[in-house]
Scaffold this motif. Sequence first.
Motif, PDB file in Angstrom:
ATOM      1  N   LEU A 104      -2.518   1.258  18.534  1.00 47.19           N
ATOM      2  CA  LEU A 104      -2.514  -0.165  18.862  1.00 47.19           C
ATOM      3  C   LEU A 104      -1.246  -0.556  19.614  1.00 47.19           C
ATOM      4  CD1 LEU A 104      -3.888  -1.637  15.515  1.00 47.19           C
ATOM      5  CD2 LEU A 104      -5.091  -1.578  17.706  1.00 47.19           C
ATOM      6  N   SER A 105      -0.123  -0.030  19.192  1.00 51.54           N
ATOM      7  CA  SER A 105       1.141  -0.354  19.844  1.00 51.54           C
ATOM      8  C   SER A 105       1.112   0.008  21.319  1.00 51.54           C
ATOM      9  CB  SER A 105       2.289   0.372  19.141  1.00 51.54           C
ATOM     10  OG  SER A 105       3.511   0.138  19.794  1.00 51.54           O
ATOM     11  N   ASN A 106       0.496   1.130  21.642  1.00 50.35           N
ATOM     12  CA  ASN A 106       0.448   1.596  23.030  1.00 50.35           C
ATOM     13  C   ASN A 106      -0.686   0.967  23.833  1.00 50.35           C
ATOM     14  OD1 ASN A 106       2.650   3.404  22.768  1.00 50.35           O
ATOM     15  ND2 ASN A 106       1.310   4.926  21.835  1.00 50.35           N
ATOM     16  N   ASP A 107      -1.836   0.742  23.192  1.00 51.77           N
ATOM     17  CA  ASP A 107      -3.034   0.355  23.932  1.00 51.77           C
ATOM     18  C   ASP A 107      -3.523  -1.062  23.684  1.00 51.77           C
ATOM     19  OD1 ASP A 107      -4.371   3.037  25.234  1.00 51.77           O
ATOM     20  OD2 ASP A 107      -3.225   3.503  23.445  1.00 51.77           O
ATOM     21  N   PHE A 108      -3.188  -1.643  22.526  1.00 52.21           N
ATOM     22  CA  PHE A 108      -3.725  -2.962  22.203  1.00 52.21           C
ATOM     23  C   PHE A 108      -2.771  -3.688  21.250  1.00 52.21           C
ATOM     24  CE2 PHE A 108      -8.206  -4.981  21.453  1.00 52.21           C
ATOM     25  CZ  PHE A 108      -7.775  -6.137  22.088  1.00 52.21           C
ATOM     26  N   PRO A 109      -1.554  -4.002  21.705  1.00 49.06           N
ATOM     27  CA  PRO A 109      -0.561  -4.619  20.817  1.00 49.06           C
ATOM     28  C   PRO A 109      -0.991  -5.977  20.267  1.00 49.06           C
ATOM     29  CG  PRO A 109       0.187  -4.633  23.109  1.00 49.06           C
ATOM     30  CD  PRO A 109      -1.018  -3.750  23.055  1.00 49.06           C
ATOM     31  N   GLU A 110      -1.922  -6.639  20.946  1.00 48.32           N
ATOM     32  CA  GLU A 110      -2.398  -7.930  20.449  1.00 48.32           C
ATOM     33  C   GLU A 110      -3.061  -7.789  19.081  1.00 48.32           C
ATOM     34  OE1 GLU A 110      -2.949  -6.466  23.450  1.00 48.32           O
ATOM     35  OE2 GLU A 110      -3.896  -7.920  24.806  1.00 48.32           O
ATOM     36  N   VAL A 111      -3.751  -6.671  18.864  1.00 46.30           N
ATOM     37  CA  VAL A 111      -4.391  -6.442  17.567  1.00 46.30           C
ATOM     38  C   VAL A 111      -3.354  -6.031  16.523  1.00 46.30           C
ATOM     39  CG1 VAL A 111      -6.002  -4.981  16.289  1.00 46.30           C
ATOM     40  CG2 VAL A 111      -6.657  -5.919  18.502  1.00 46.30           C
ATOM     41  N   GLU A 112      -2.389  -5.202  16.934  1.00 48.00           N
ATOM     42  CA  GLU A 112      -1.337  -4.814  15.982  1.00 48.00           C
ATOM     43  C   GLU A 112      -0.645  -6.051  15.420  1.00 48.00           C
ATOM     44  OE1 GLU A 112       2.455  -1.761  15.615  1.00 48.00           O
ATOM     45  OE2 GLU A 112       2.009  -2.681  17.551  1.00 48.00           O
ATOM     46  N   ALA A 113      -0.476  -7.064  16.261  1.00 47.34           N
ATOM     47  CA  ALA A 113       0.197  -8.286  15.822  1.00 47.34           C
ATOM     48  C   ALA A 113      -0.602  -9.056  14.781  1.00 47.34           C
ATOM     49  CB  ALA A 113       0.475  -9.182  17.028  1.00 47.34           C
ATOM     50  N   THR A 114      -1.914  -8.787  14.655  1.00 50.76           N
ATOM     51  CA  THR A 114      -2.724  -9.498  13.668  1.00 50.76           C
ATOM     52  C   THR A 114      -2.682  -8.856  12.288  1.00 50.76           C
ATOM     53  OG1 THR A 114      -4.796  -8.267  14.032  1.00 50.76           O
ATOM     54  CG2 THR A 114      -4.337 -10.110  15.529  1.00 50.76           C
ATOM     55  N   LEU A 115      -2.135  -7.640  12.181  1.00 52.42           N
ATOM     56  CA  LEU A 115      -2.103  -6.965  10.881  1.00 52.42           C
ATOM     57  C   LEU A 115      -1.145  -7.688   9.945  1.00 52.42           C
ATOM     58  CD1 LEU A 115      -2.069  -3.210  11.948  1.00 52.42           C
ATOM     59  CD2 LEU A 115      -3.977  -4.502  10.982  1.00 52.42           C
ATOM     60  N   ARG A 116      -1.622  -8.015   8.777  1.00 55.78           N
ATOM     61  CA  ARG A 116      -0.808  -8.715   7.788  1.00 55.78           C
ATOM     62  C   ARG A 116       0.090  -7.732   7.026  1.00 55.78           C
ATOM     63  NH1 ARG A 116      -2.814 -13.656   5.734  1.00 55.78           N
ATOM     64  NH2 ARG A 116      -2.277 -12.952   3.637  1.00 55.78           N
ATOM     65  N   SER A 117       1.113  -8.266   6.418  1.00 57.10           N
ATOM     66  CA  SER A 117       1.958  -7.454   5.547  1.00 57.10           C
ATOM     67  C   SER A 117       1.131  -6.962   4.362  1.00 57.10           C
ATOM     68  CB  SER A 117       3.149  -8.271   5.047  1.00 57.10           C
ATOM     69  OG  SER A 117       3.933  -8.705   6.135  1.00 57.10           O
ATOM     70  N   GLY A 118       1.655  -5.963   3.676  1.00 62.87           N
ATOM     71  CA  GLY A 118       0.924  -5.400   2.562  1.00 62.87           C
ATOM     72  C   GLY A 118       0.740  -6.373   1.412  1.00 62.87           C
ATOM     73  N   ALA A 119      -0.368  -6.246   0.717  1.00 60.49           N
ATOM     74  CA  ALA A 119      -0.626  -7.060  -0.473  1.00 60.49           C
ATOM     75  C   ALA A 119       0.189  -6.520  -1.643  1.00 60.49           C
ATOM     76  CB  ALA A 119      -2.103  -7.039  -0.802  1.00 60.49           C
ATOM     77  N   SER A 120       0.471  -7.379  -2.576  1.00 62.41           N
ATOM     78  CA  SER A 120       1.171  -6.967  -3.793  1.00 62.41           C
ATOM     79  C   SER A 120       0.164  -6.502  -4.835  1.00 62.41           C
ATOM     80  CB  SER A 120       1.990  -8.135  -4.352  1.00 62.41           C
ATOM     81  OG  SER A 120       1.116  -9.164  -4.804  1.00 62.41           O
ATOM     82  N   GLU A 121       0.659  -5.817  -5.860  1.00 57.70           N
ATOM     83  CA  GLU A 121      -0.222  -5.434  -6.965  1.00 57.70           C
ATOM     84  C   GLU A 121      -0.815  -6.676  -7.626  1.00 57.70           C
ATOM     85  OE1 GLU A 121      -1.408  -2.566  -8.144  1.00 57.70           O
ATOM     86  OE2 GLU A 121      -0.479  -1.535  -6.441  1.00 57.70           O
ATOM     87  N   SER A 122      -0.046  -7.753  -7.647  1.00 59.99           N
ATOM     88  CA  SER A 122      -0.547  -9.003  -8.227  1.00 59.99           C
ATOM     89  C   SER A 122      -1.722  -9.551  -7.419  1.00 59.99           C
ATOM     90  CB  SER A 122       0.579 -10.035  -8.286  1.00 59.99           C
ATOM     91  OG  SER A 122       0.100 -11.287  -8.738  1.00 59.99           O
ATOM     92  N   ASP A 123      -1.629  -9.477  -6.083  1.00 66.31           N
ATOM     93  CA  ASP A 123      -2.731  -9.926  -5.227  1.00 66.31           C
ATOM     94  C   ASP A 123      -3.994  -9.122  -5.509  1.00 66.31           C
ATOM     95  OD1 ASP A 123      -1.071 -11.746  -3.895  1.00 66.31           O
ATOM     96  OD2 ASP A 123      -0.482 -10.259  -2.386  1.00 66.31           O
ATOM     97  N   ILE A 124      -3.830  -7.804  -5.618  1.00 63.70           N
ATOM     98  CA  ILE A 124      -4.977  -6.929  -5.847  1.00 63.70           C
ATOM     99  C   ILE A 124      -5.579  -7.183  -7.226  1.00 63.70           C
ATOM    100  CG2 ILE A 124      -5.681  -4.520  -6.118  1.00 63.70           C
ATOM    101  CD1 ILE A 124      -3.549  -3.828  -3.986  1.00 63.70           C
ATOM    102  N   GLN A 125      -4.723  -7.362  -8.211  1.00 67.00           N
ATOM    103  CA  GLN A 125      -5.214  -7.641  -9.565  1.00 67.00           C
ATOM    104  C   GLN A 125      -5.968  -8.964  -9.619  1.00 67.00           C
ATOM    105  OE1 GLN A 125      -1.654  -7.311 -11.924  1.00 67.00           O
ATOM    106  NE2 GLN A 125      -1.513  -5.087 -11.585  1.00 67.00           N
ATOM    107  N   GLN A 126      -5.509  -9.948  -8.818  1.00 64.31           N
ATOM    108  CA  GLN A 126      -6.208 -11.229  -8.763  1.00 64.31           C
ATOM    109  C   GLN A 126      -7.614 -11.039  -8.197  1.00 64.31           C
ATOM    110  OE1 GLN A 126      -4.902 -14.189  -5.839  1.00 64.31           O
ATOM    111  NE2 GLN A 126      -5.098 -15.778  -7.408  1.00 64.31           N
ATOM    112  N   LEU A 127      -7.734 -10.231  -7.128  1.00 59.68           N
ATOM    113  CA  LEU A 127      -9.060  -9.935  -6.562  1.00 59.68           C
ATOM    114  C   LEU A 127      -9.950  -9.290  -7.624  1.00 59.68           C
ATOM    115  CD1 LEU A 127      -9.887  -8.273  -3.148  1.00 59.68           C
ATOM    116  CD2 LEU A 127     -10.848  -7.348  -5.242  1.00 59.68           C
ATOM    117  N   GLU A 128      -9.408  -8.282  -8.314  1.00 56.54           N
ATOM    118  CA  GLU A 128     -10.201  -7.563  -9.303  1.00 56.54           C
ATOM    119  C   GLU A 128     -10.645  -8.482 -10.435  1.00 56.54           C
ATOM    120  OE1 GLU A 128      -8.657  -2.985  -8.946  1.00 56.54           O
ATOM    121  OE2 GLU A 128      -7.496  -4.328 -10.223  1.00 56.54           O
ATOM    122  N   THR A 129      -9.759  -9.385 -10.852  1.00 57.07           N
ATOM    123  CA  THR A 129     -10.086 -10.307 -11.941  1.00 57.07           C
ATOM    124  C   THR A 129     -11.145 -11.315 -11.516  1.00 57.07           C
ATOM    125  OG1 THR A 129      -7.864 -10.096 -12.878  1.00 57.07           O
ATOM    126  CG2 THR A 129      -9.143 -12.032 -13.520  1.00 57.07           C
TER     127      THR A 129
END
Length: 446
Positions: A104-129
């Motif tokens: 993406l960095s080389n061919d499509f940086p516009e999409v790379e810019a849309t990637l969000r930061s990583g989720a926390s374990e708390s975020d994932i646990q909230q989804l699971e709950t």
Amino acid sequence: MEREVGLDQLGDLALHIILSKLGPEDTVRVSCVSRRLRLSTSEDSLWALFCFQDLQLSTPQDHQGNPASSFKAAYQLWREAFAMYPWPLVKRVKRCWDKLKNWLSNDFPEVEATLRSGASESDIQQLETRLKVKLPLPTRLLYRFHDGQERTDEGHSSTWLGSSLGIIGGYSFYNHLVNVYLLPISQVIEGTRMVIRHLGFSSRSKYIVVAASAYRPKKFFLNCTNGQLYVGTSNLPTDGEMIQCVPNALIRSVHDLHGDQQQDAMLLWLEEHGRRLENGIIKVCEEGNVRSISLFPEVPPLCSTAVTNGVQVRASAAFVPELANLQDSAEKYLFAYSIRMSLLPGGCIIDGMTFSSCQLNWRHWIIRANEAIISDVNGEAVIGQFPLLHPGENEFVYESCTPLSSSSGSVEGSFTFVPGRLADPKGRPFDVQVARFPLQKPDYVF
């Protein structure tokens, strides 16, 4: 007489080489033996090597990209951040994301810019709950690195950034336009609840929506119990019909905390997508100043190329799962195909004469299901157009589609051109070959 030489008695270079071969875990154990070995195992050049081998890090930083005081500290921060996961799986998931982001960095940086930061374990646990599921380990890790793609409204509450910046990409034909992006956890929760509410899925089904199209309805569902990924067909709203996206035989140990062979469909799917991008099988296309990842293959054998009298035609197809109908024996599968035609720099050559243009007048298609001819079509123009080709211009591209009763088939045919233009022909009409290209339901469905 020969005598044993302990690690303490080795020269610095020899000791460094031995420690680098031992790896991080054994190096930590060796550090407990003596003061000299503790100093040797603390050398940052050694940990720089471990960071690069395990994590492809060239600068000391933690998993969120924050700088660390040393490579040894960086390595420790990574191990602590992912202590609950098998380390081989952590390394594999990072390689998967690195491959995607490097492309993406080389061919499509516009999409790379849309990637969000990583989720926390708390975020994932909230989804699971909230959804009452347990995510497969590889998918949990995929979200720990990047929480899907970022959303921007741009004046429309249902619009995703540019609506063409999905990391999976898509295709278009007629008025059917698809571009698939990865959902962040908040949208996984919202989308899954909507499916349960409107499509009649059971809240105990353990399916969650993980990817979707910005345009036409196309949704991908992860089965959190067995780790398989599915995509909805045209019958999804009526009876929940879906097609699996990854070969079942490849999925294993999706909830095993202690093994080192875990792989669910989400990880395998993204790894395959990265391979296809990296190998140039699929590429970024631009249409009307809008760039997107096109799922029409660009290389043989999935893409055919033929040159006739200076006219080049490239052709390939993509499986369209969201319009499949597995209950219809005659038109069970649908394939979109892309035709790219251009006049090579040497111009159009007929009977030894060169012409600076040629124009399409007629088409002839032969469509097969398996090896049986099911359609032999002759007609004027392509999608109502008579493309006029000049040397060196961009390809004229058009897309169409065809249903098929079987999961494999092919298309081949020809175009009739005239040198010059239809209103002022300069010579006799001639046929341009469209080399046979496959219609094939793939092992990995995107």
